[in-house]
Design a protein around this motif. Structure first.
Motif, PDB file in Angstrom:
ATOM      1  N   UNK A  70       6.716 -16.114  29.342  1.00  0.00           N
ATOM      2  CA  UNK A  70       5.888 -16.074  30.552  1.00  0.00           C
ATOM      3  C   UNK A  70       6.482 -17.004  31.611  1.00  0.00           C
ATOM      4  N   UNK A  71       6.881 -18.203  31.200  1.00  0.00           N
ATOM      5  CA  UNK A  71       7.474 -19.149  32.161  1.00  0.00           C
ATOM      6  C   UNK A  71       8.769 -18.587  32.745  1.00  0.00           C
ATOM      7  N   UNK A  72       9.618 -17.990  31.895  1.00  0.00           N
ATOM      8  CA  UNK A  72      10.898 -17.447  32.362  1.00  0.00           C
ATOM      9  C   UNK A  72      10.723 -16.194  33.221  1.00  0.00           C
ATOM     10  N   UNK A  73       9.611 -15.483  33.051  1.00  0.00           N
ATOM     11  CA  UNK A  73       9.404 -14.214  33.762  1.00  0.00           C
ATOM     12  C   UNK A  73       9.141 -14.406  35.252  1.00  0.00           C
ATOM     13  N   UNK A  74       8.637 -15.579  35.622  1.00  0.00           N
ATOM     14  CA  UNK A  74       8.321 -15.825  37.015  1.00  0.00           C
ATOM     15  C   UNK A  74       6.977 -15.270  37.445  1.00  0.00           C
ATOM     16  N   UNK A  75       6.148 -14.815  36.513  1.00  0.00           N
ATOM     17  CA  UNK A  75       4.859 -14.252  36.909  1.00  0.00           C
ATOM     18  C   UNK A  75       3.858 -15.335  37.281  1.00  0.00           C
ATOM     19  N   UNK A  76       4.215 -16.580  37.036  1.00  0.00           N
ATOM     20  CA  UNK A  76       3.357 -17.683  37.446  1.00  0.00           C
ATOM     21  C   UNK A  76       2.291 -18.013  36.428  1.00  0.00           C
TER      22      UNK A  76
END
Length: 95
Positions: A70-76
Motif C-alpha cells: 500500500x505504501x509503495x503503491x502511492x494510493x496514500x
C-alpha cells in the motif's frame, strides 16, 4: 535478501543469494539443509493487530507485505471509496 522490494532488487542485481543453511528449525532429519528463510524480521509493534505476535509468522509476513505494498503503491493513507478497494490473498499453508 532483504525486507523490502528495493533491497531485494539491489541484491538480485548484485548477484546475491538468499539461500543459506536452515536456522529456524532443526533440519538435520531432512535431506536438504538449506532454505531461503526471511531472517531478522518481525512485524513492528505499531503494525500489529490486537492479537499481535500470537499470529503465525506467515500471517505477520502477509500483514507487513500488505502495508509495504500500500505504501509503495502511492494510493496514500486514505482511500476515497473503500468499497472499491480490495485485496486478494492466497496461501498454500497456514497454522
Amino acid at each position: 535478501m532483504g525486507h523490502d522490494a528495493d533491497t531485494v532488487w539491489q541484491g538480485l542485481k548484485a548477484g546475491h543469494s538468499g539461500v543459506d543453511y536452515t536456522t529456524l528449525f532443526d533440519a538435520s532429519g531432512f535431506p536438504t539443509k538449506i532454505s531461503a528463510e526471511v531472517k531478522n524480521w518481525d512485524l513492528p509493534e505499531d503494525d500489529c493487530p490486537p492479537q499481535g505476535h500470537s499470529l503465525g509468522r506467515h500471517t505477520r509476513f502477509a500483514i507487513g507485505a500488505a502495508k509495504q505494498a500500500v505504501a509503495d503503491s502511492g494510493i496514500g493513507p486514505t482511500i476515497d471509496d473503500p468499497v472499491r478497494f480490495g485485496v486478494y490473498l492466497g496461501s498454500g499453508e497456514g497454522n
